[in-house]
Scaffold this active site. Structure first.
Site, PDB file in Angstrom:
ATOM      1  N   THR A 104     -48.980  25.259  21.386  1.00 19.35           N
ATOM      2  CA  THR A 104     -47.753  24.143  21.801  1.00 19.35           C
ATOM      3  C   THR A 104     -48.198  23.685  21.013  1.00 19.35           C
ATOM      4  O   THR A 104     -46.652  22.152  21.104  1.00 19.35           O
ATOM      5  CB  THR A 104     -47.832  24.051  23.066  1.00 19.35           C
ATOM      6  OG1 THR A 104     -48.699  22.733  23.679  1.00 19.35           O
ATOM      7  CG2 THR A 104     -47.800  24.785  24.018  1.00 19.35           C
ATOM      8  N   CYS A 153     -52.952  15.964  25.196  1.00 20.95           N
ATOM      9  CA  CYS A 153     -52.992  15.592  25.966  1.00 20.95           C
ATOM     10  C   CYS A 153     -53.992  14.344  26.586  1.00 20.95           C
ATOM     11  O   CYS A 153     -55.395  14.697  25.843  1.00 20.95           O
ATOM     12  CB  CYS A 153     -52.819  16.570  27.410  1.00 20.95           C
ATOM     13  SG  CYS A 153     -51.148  17.669  26.480  1.00 20.95           S
ATOM     14  N   CYS A 182     -54.145  14.839  32.709  1.00 16.75           N
ATOM     15  CA  CYS A 182     -52.458  15.678  32.337  1.00 16.75           C
ATOM     16  C   CYS A 182     -52.318  16.760  33.606  1.00 16.75           C
ATOM     17  O   CYS A 182     -53.374  17.981  33.629  1.00 16.75           O
ATOM     18  CB  CYS A 182     -52.460  16.593  31.164  1.00 16.75           C
ATOM     19  SG  CYS A 182     -50.373  16.622  31.043  1.00 16.75           S
ATOM     20  N   ARG A 232     -48.465  17.078  18.429  1.00 19.40           N
ATOM     21  CA  ARG A 232     -47.806  15.611  18.848  1.00 19.40           C
ATOM     22  C   ARG A 232     -48.189  15.277  20.413  1.00 19.40           C
ATOM     23  O   ARG A 232     -48.432  16.276  20.951  1.00 19.40           O
ATOM     24  CB  ARG A 232     -45.828  15.807  18.888  1.00 19.40           C
ATOM     25  CG  ARG A 232     -45.612  17.342  19.468  1.00 19.40           C
ATOM     26  CD  ARG A 232     -44.200  17.262  19.193  1.00 19.40           C
ATOM     27  NE  ARG A 232     -43.956  18.665  20.361  1.00 19.40           N
ATOM     28  CZ  ARG A 232     -44.198  19.932  20.382  1.00 19.40           C
ATOM     29  NH1 ARG A 232     -44.894  20.040  19.003  1.00 19.40           N
ATOM     30  NH2 ARG A 232     -43.220  20.929  21.361  1.00 19.40           N
ATOM     31  N   CYS A 290     -47.841  14.621  23.972  1.00 19.39           N
ATOM     32  CA  CYS A 290     -47.345  15.125  25.313  1.00 19.39           C
ATOM     33  C   CYS A 290     -46.126  14.403  25.546  1.00 19.39           C
ATOM     34  O   CYS A 290     -46.817  12.990  26.140  1.00 19.39           O
ATOM     35  CB  CYS A 290     -48.442  15.687  26.577  1.00 19.39           C
ATOM     36  SG  CYS A 290     -47.984  15.918  27.644  1.00 19.39           S
ATOM     37  N   CYS A 314     -48.175  13.010  30.194  1.00 16.95           N
ATOM     38  CA  CYS A 314     -48.979  12.385  30.110  1.00 16.95           C
ATOM     39  C   CYS A 314     -48.166  11.188  29.533  1.00 16.95           C
ATOM     40  O   CYS A 314     -50.091  10.411  29.720  1.00 16.95           O
ATOM     41  CB  CYS A 314     -50.238  13.325  29.867  1.00 16.95           C
ATOM     42  SG  CYS A 314     -50.591  13.804  28.223  1.00 16.95           S
TER      43      CYS A 314
END
Length: 339
Positions: free
Chosen positions: A29, A33, A37, A62, A64, A67
């Protein structure tokens, strides 16, 4: 260094105590996190662990949006500022405290309790109680000590410290005067065990000690041999040693600082057959940098086995220390794993 197995286990149980210690990168993805999370867990083969957000971003990931892992540092700074304010003589209320650190009151209340194990109000009460303990030693009059500790009057002091000091203010001032402590030596497979209790619960459980230790710790208390009413407590303490998987929920009469109480609470949450490191305990109570302090709180435990300080080991897997000998600590751990 991040232990991938420990990190993955923390992610699977969404352990908030690991937030800020590493971030979880999900390669499929492209996000990273917090360990806690609430999003659906990714497949293990798609996960990499990074020491912090900047390291994860350097790898092309990048943050999340759910969270918000980069806000962990902000939370920690806010908690540190709040604790400093609460430690001051004129501690603020919740709304003033939350405003000072830039959070909504209800959100900061949850954040503070999650990090420390107590609410801001309970933290203040514990601090006042500790000041009262010191004041009771240094003042000739109990009433003067109560006011010196920051209480508005005796009634407020009694209300806030009931059940925490383990004895009345006058008894504390006089080294336990007026408190009855009964004791016995119970035989266990790990050697003779001292069991001592007030009318509130067990106040001392140790190995290789006798009545003289109680006189040292409580020089003005009434110390007498156990009576028949104490038989159930003693039997439960022995059961905790011999059959840790059947450890009974026995009443305890122990007192400590807010930090010590939080550490002891975490010790009691460690499942039978498992261990934690001193760093794990420090993180679990919201102070990941306070590893030495967590070790000191662990060592200040007056009730062995029932508050299982033997389940805490060093990060490298070695046993660390134990007041009653490393052989006994290893024996306790071995029988717990066997159960």
């Amino acid at each position: 260094m991040i232990d991938a197995e420990i990190a993955w286990a923390a992610v699977q149980r969404r352990d908030r105590s690991f937030d800020g210690r590493f971030v979880t990168g999900v390669l499929t993805t492209g996000i990273y996190c917090r360990p806690s999370c609430a999003a659906r867990h990714p497949a293990r083969e798609n996960v990499r662990f990074f020491v912090d957000g900047p390291t994860a971003r350097a790898a092309g990931l990048r943050a999340c949006l759910r969270c918000k892992p980069d806000e962990v540092g902000r939370d920690q700074q806010a908690l540190a500022k709040a604790v400093a304010m609460l430690d001051a003589d004129d501690a603020p209320g919740l709304e003033e405290l939350a405003a000072a650190v830039g959070y909504a009151p209800h959100h900061f209340h949850r954040l503070f309790k999650r990090a420390t194990g107590v609410t801001p109000a309970a933290y203040i009460r514990a601090k006042r109680g500790k000041r009262a303990e010191a004041a009771l030693v240094n003042n000739d009059r109990v009433t003067d000590a109560i006011y010196d500790a920051g209480f508005s009057g005796p009634s407020r002091f009694y209300a806030e410290t009931k059940g925490r000091l383990g004895m009345t203010p006058s008894a504390w001032k006089n080294g336990g005067a007026g408190v009855m402590i009964r004791w016995t030596i119970a035989e266990t497979s790990l050697g003779p065990m001292l069991v001592a209790a007030t009318d509130k619960g067990i106040c001392r459980l140790s190995f290789d000690e006798d009545e003289s230790e109680l006189h040292r710790r409580f020089p003005r208390a009434s110390i007498e041999p156990a009576d028949p009413a104490m038989a159930e407590l003693v039997a439960g303490a022995v059961e905790a040693v011999e059959r840790p998987d059947r450890m009974p929920d026995l009443p305890l009469d122990v007192a400590g600082t807010a930090f010590q109480q939080a550490v002891w609470a975490e010790l009691r949450r460690i499942p039978v057959g498992e261990t934690r490191s001193y760093a794990d305990i420090a993180a679990a109570v919201g102070k990941p940098a306070a590893v030495r302090a967590a070790g000191s709180a662990n060592g200040a435990n007056n009730v062995a086995v029932l508050i299982p300080c033997h389940r805490v080991i060093r990060t490298d897997g070695s046993l660390g220390g134990y007041a009653y000998g490393l052989e006994r600590k290893q024996a306790l751990l071995d029988r717990e794993k066997a159960r």
